[in-house]
Design an enzyme around this catalytic site. Structure first.
Site, mmCIF file in Angstrom:
data_model
loop_
_atom_site.group_PDB
_atom_site.id
_atom_site.type_symbol
_atom_site.label_atom_id
_atom_site.label_comp_id
_atom_site.label_asym_id
_atom_site.label_seq_id
_atom_site.Cartn_x
_atom_site.Cartn_y
_atom_site.Cartn_z
ATOM 1 N N ARG A 145 0.819 -1.214 0.000
ATOM 2 C CA ARG A 145 0.000 0.000 0.000
ATOM 3 C C ARG A 145 0.851 1.262 0.000
ATOM 4 O O ARG A 145 0.328 2.377 -0.058
ATOM 5 C CB ARG A 145 -0.893 0.038 1.257
ATOM 6 C CG ARG A 145 -1.797 -1.157 1.402
ATOM 7 C CD ARG A 145 -2.495 -1.134 2.748
ATOM 8 N NE ARG A 145 -3.601 -0.227 2.747
ATOM 9 C CZ ARG A 145 -4.876 -0.598 2.834
ATOM 10 N NH1 ARG A 145 -5.203 -1.859 2.945
ATOM 11 N NH2 ARG A 145 -5.835 0.285 2.825
ATOM 12 N N TYR A 148 0.681 4.331 -2.467
ATOM 13 C CA TYR A 148 -0.392 5.306 -2.227
ATOM 14 C C TYR A 148 -0.107 6.096 -0.953
ATOM 15 O O TYR A 148 -0.063 7.327 -0.965
ATOM 16 C CB TYR A 148 -1.712 4.549 -2.117
ATOM 17 C CG TYR A 148 -2.936 5.421 -1.949
ATOM 18 C CD1 TYR A 148 -3.419 6.194 -2.991
ATOM 19 C CD2 TYR A 148 -3.630 5.445 -0.742
ATOM 20 C CE1 TYR A 148 -4.568 6.979 -2.841
ATOM 21 C CE2 TYR A 148 -4.775 6.213 -0.582
ATOM 22 C CZ TYR A 148 -5.242 6.981 -1.636
ATOM 23 O OH TYR A 148 -6.374 7.745 -1.474
ATOM 24 N N GLU A 150 2.616 6.485 0.953
ATOM 25 C CA GLU A 150 3.820 7.329 0.959
ATOM 26 C C GLU A 150 3.730 8.400 -0.122
ATOM 27 O O GLU A 150 4.254 9.499 0.041
ATOM 28 C CB GLU A 150 5.082 6.483 0.778
ATOM 29 C CG GLU A 150 5.359 5.522 1.940
ATOM 30 C CD GLU A 150 5.766 6.219 3.246
ATOM 31 O OE1 GLU A 150 5.710 7.461 3.349
ATOM 32 O OE2 GLU A 150 6.148 5.501 4.192
ATOM 33 N N LYS A 152 1.017 9.935 -1.008
ATOM 34 C CA LYS A 152 0.173 10.991 -0.445
ATOM 35 C C LYS A 152 0.893 11.736 0.681
ATOM 36 O O LYS A 152 0.672 12.929 0.884
ATOM 37 C CB LYS A 152 -1.136 10.388 0.082
ATOM 38 C CG LYS A 152 -2.067 9.899 -1.017
ATOM 39 C CD LYS A 152 -2.767 11.059 -1.693
ATOM 40 C CE LYS A 152 -3.875 10.595 -2.604
ATOM 41 N NZ LYS A 152 -4.602 11.704 -3.224
ATOM 42 N N ASN A 177 -12.822 7.298 4.476
ATOM 43 C CA ASN A 177 -13.772 6.543 3.633
ATOM 44 C C ASN A 177 -15.017 7.331 3.255
ATOM 45 O O ASN A 177 -15.815 7.668 4.128
ATOM 46 C CB ASN A 177 -14.286 5.325 4.410
ATOM 47 C CG ASN A 177 -13.467 4.102 4.128
ATOM 48 O OD1 ASN A 177 -12.625 4.127 3.216
ATOM 49 N ND2 ASN A 177 -13.699 3.036 4.873
ATOM 50 N N GLY A 210 -14.329 -9.667 10.510
ATOM 51 C CA GLY A 210 -15.309 -8.589 10.287
ATOM 52 C C GLY A 210 -15.421 -7.638 11.459
ATOM 53 O O GLY A 210 -16.267 -6.750 11.465
ATOM 54 N N PRO A 277 -5.777 -1.919 8.020
ATOM 55 C CA PRO A 277 -5.892 -1.399 9.385
ATOM 56 C C PRO A 277 -7.095 -1.972 10.128
ATOM 57 O O PRO A 277 -8.130 -2.236 9.523
ATOM 58 C CB PRO A 277 -6.043 0.111 9.191
ATOM 59 C CG PRO A 277 -6.214 0.354 7.748
ATOM 60 C CD PRO A 277 -6.001 -0.905 6.992
ATOM 61 N N ARG A 280 -10.297 2.565 11.920
ATOM 62 C CA ARG A 280 -10.062 3.805 11.183
ATOM 63 C C ARG A 280 -11.193 4.742 11.551
ATOM 64 O O ARG A 280 -12.344 4.466 11.274
ATOM 65 C CB ARG A 280 -10.121 3.437 9.706
ATOM 66 C CG ARG A 280 -9.560 4.374 8.701
ATOM 67 C CD ARG A 280 -8.256 4.960 9.002
ATOM 68 N NE ARG A 280 -7.041 4.378 8.498
ATOM 69 C CZ ARG A 280 -6.842 3.902 7.288
ATOM 70 N NH1 ARG A 280 -7.771 3.857 6.394
ATOM 71 N NH2 ARG A 280 -5.668 3.457 6.946
HETATM 72 N N1 LIG Z 1 -13.257 8.179 -1.906
HETATM 73 C C1 LIG Z 1 -12.596 8.093 -0.783
HETATM 74 O O1 LIG Z 1 -13.059 7.463 0.165
HETATM 75 C C2 LIG Z 1 -11.259 8.792 -0.613
HETATM 76 C C3 LIG Z 1 -10.615 8.681 0.625
HETATM 77 C C4 LIG Z 1 -9.398 9.309 0.800
HETATM 78 C C5 LIG Z 1 -8.838 10.058 -0.208
HETATM 79 N N2 LIG Z 1 -9.477 10.153 -1.405
HETATM 80 C C6 LIG Z 1 -8.802 10.929 -2.464
HETATM 81 O O2 LIG Z 1 -9.740 11.688 -3.195
HETATM 82 C C7 LIG Z 1 -9.346 11.736 -4.563
HETATM 83 C C8 LIG Z 1 -10.506 11.261 -5.435
HETATM 84 O O3 LIG Z 1 -10.829 9.920 -5.099
HETATM 85 P P1 LIG Z 1 -12.081 9.154 -5.711
HETATM 86 O O4 LIG Z 1 -12.628 8.296 -4.646
HETATM 87 O O5 LIG Z 1 -12.949 10.098 -6.411
HETATM 88 O O6 LIG Z 1 -11.333 8.178 -6.731
HETATM 89 P P2 LIG Z 1 -11.516 8.000 -8.304
HETATM 90 O O7 LIG Z 1 -10.594 6.915 -8.718
HETATM 91 O O8 LIG Z 1 -12.957 7.842 -8.640
HETATM 92 O O9 LIG Z 1 -11.028 9.394 -8.857
HETATM 93 C C9 LIG Z 1 -9.694 9.680 -9.165
HETATM 94 C C10 LIG Z 1 -9.669 10.372 -10.513
HETATM 95 O O10 LIG Z 1 -8.328 10.720 -10.836
HETATM 96 C C11 LIG Z 1 -8.077 10.373 -12.181
HETATM 97 N N3 LIG Z 1 -6.631 10.165 -12.328
HETATM 98 C C12 LIG Z 1 -5.864 9.165 -11.834
HETATM 99 N N4 LIG Z 1 -4.582 9.340 -12.185
HETATM 100 C C13 LIG Z 1 -4.530 10.491 -12.913
HETATM 101 C C14 LIG Z 1 -3.492 11.207 -13.554
HETATM 102 N N5 LIG Z 1 -2.221 10.774 -13.535
HETATM 103 N N6 LIG Z 1 -3.815 12.331 -14.232
HETATM 104 C C15 LIG Z 1 -5.095 12.782 -14.279
HETATM 105 N N7 LIG Z 1 -6.121 12.144 -13.690
HETATM 106 C C16 LIG Z 1 -5.842 11.010 -13.012
HETATM 107 C C17 LIG Z 1 -8.891 9.135 -12.424
HETATM 108 O O11 LIG Z 1 -9.133 8.861 -13.776
HETATM 109 C C18 LIG Z 1 -10.166 9.462 -11.643
HETATM 110 O O12 LIG Z 1 -11.095 10.151 -12.436
HETATM 111 C C19 LIG Z 1 -8.099 10.879 -4.697
HETATM 112 O O13 LIG Z 1 -6.975 11.716 -4.689
HETATM 113 C C20 LIG Z 1 -8.123 10.021 -3.463
HETATM 114 O O14 LIG Z 1 -6.824 9.674 -3.056
HETATM 115 C C21 LIG Z 1 -10.668 9.526 -1.635
#
Ligand SMILES: NC(=O)c1ccc[n+]([C@@H]2O[C@H](COP(=O)([O-])OP(=O)(O)OC[C@H]3O[C@@H](n4cnc5c(N)ncnc54)[C@H](O)[C@@H]3O)[C@@H](O)[C@H]2O)c1
Length: 317
Positions: A145, A148, A150, A152, A177, A210, A277, A280
């Site tokens: 993991r 992602y 590291e 972030k 989440n 679970g 984990p 969370r």
């Molecule tokens: N949904 C969650 O629970 C959650 C939790 C923590 C953090 N996040 C963060 O929020 C953001 C959005 O997450 P999400 O759940 O909508 O995921 P998602 O996968 O639906 O959205 C990510 C988007 O980024 C685009 N993408 C990926 N790599 C790219 C690149 N190199 N250039 C341009 N576009 C790129 C993908 O095509 C996608 O549309 C992410 O950065 C994620 O790390 C989400």
């Protein structure tokens, strides 16, 4: 002619969270540029916005520089589920790190505000509960993991360094989440997994016994928090934990979804993945105090709306 609309770039705008954010910003009269390479996002997620006079979609990979004139940047581009971010871990690191550098460079050039979609994963497998923003985390930097987590963490470092060194106006959101309509049906995230399995009548896979807990925030609440954070005073740049502090065990979630759908699915067990984990849960006191924000959509209501979305996606009555 003078443009009175705020110009906003949303990277990852065709993803789950990004598409809801684009929608919200258009409602607030912004000019919105959605930049996405469609790695995990889809054009379908923003198809209903195409044709809007203040909306524009760019196929762009954030690992390459982008030159556009904007006032605000929401940097959401990054695969977010373990299945997706582990598929090409090197690309995940590049997206998180090079993407952050490129978007921070843009913010510096246009003297704009930039918000980073960080994650609760920066806490790794936490040893304190609930996690406050001052906790430094417990991350395995060589595990599966790590690309992602590291990536972030390094992005947060870059945000703070651009802020200290170049005075860039930053915002850091540590997202926990989040679930809701437009989640990817096969991304292995727990809510979408369980709903899809229950709708198909397939066995529901619960990892371990679970008893591990998660907190689930409905997408509308989360988007509200991101918009508030961007609008907050400049000294309130965070990081901010954003999520729903109500905790449920994974087993409780599975049972609730089965009941709501009236599914014939059985709950089965599978081994716990590495570095999963046990607990969370966000401490959101900082967001409550400074952003005057807390989630308001109850789990039952959020699940109802998410189940409705997956029913129409999978064409289930
Ligand atoms: N949904 C969650 O629970 C959650 C939790 C923590 C953090 N996040 C963060 O929020 C953001 C959005 O997450 P999400 O759940 O909508 O995921 P998602 O996968 O639906 O959205 C990510 C988007 O980024 C685009 N993408 C990926 N790599 C790219 C690149 N190199 N250039 C341009 N576009 C790129 C993908 O095509 C996608 O549309 C992410 O950065 C994620 O790390 C989400």
């Amino acid at each position: 002619m003078e443009d009175l609309h705020r110009r906003v770039l949303v990277t990852g705008g065709a993803g789950f969270l990004g598409s809801h954010l684009c929608e919200r910003l258009l409602k607030a009269d912004c000019d919105v540029i959605c930049a996405d390479n469609f790695y995990t996002g889809t054009k379908n997620n923003v198809a209903h916005l195409v044709g809007h006079p203040r909306f524009e979609v760019l196929r762009h990979d954030v690992t390459f520089p982008l030159y556009v004139e904007v006032d605000e940047i929401y940097n959401l581009a990054c695969p977010a589920s373990p299945i997706h971010y582990q598929f090409d871990p090197v690309q995940t690191v590049k997206t998180a790190v090079h993407g952050a550098i490129n978007m921070l460079g843009l913010a510096k050039r246009v003297k704009g505000k930039i918000l980073q979609a960080s994650t609760s994963e920066v806490y790794g497998d936490p040893t304190v509960h609930p996690q406050t923003e001052s906790y430094w985390g417990n991350v395995n930097q060589i595990g599966p993991r790590a690309c992602y987590d590291e990536g972030k963490r390094c992005a947060e470092t870059l945000f703070f360094d651009y802020h200290r060194q170049h005075g860039v106006n930053i915002r850091i959101a540590r997202i926990f989440n989040t679930y809701g309509p437009r989640m990817h049906p096969n991304d292995g995230r727990v809510v979408s997994n369980f709903i899809v399995q229950a709708l198909k009548g397939d066995p529901i896979t619960v990892y371990g016994d679970g008893s591990q807990t998660r907190s689930f925030c409905f997408v509308d609440d989360l988007i509200d928090a991101l918009v508030r954070l961007m609008a907050a005073p400049d000294e309130a740049f965070g990081p901010f934990n954003l999520g729903n502090p109500d905790e449920y065990t994974i087993l409780e979630l599975a049972e609730r979804i089965v009941t709501m759908i009236g599914s014939r699915s059985r709950i089965i067990r599978a081994p716990l993945p590495q570095d999963d984990p046990m607990q969370r849960c966000p401490d959101i006191s900082r967001a409550r105090r400074i952003l005057d924000w807390e989630p308001s959509v109850p789990l039952e209501e959020g699940l109802e709306r998410t189940i409705g979305y997956f029913k129409s996606l999978l064409k289930v009555e």
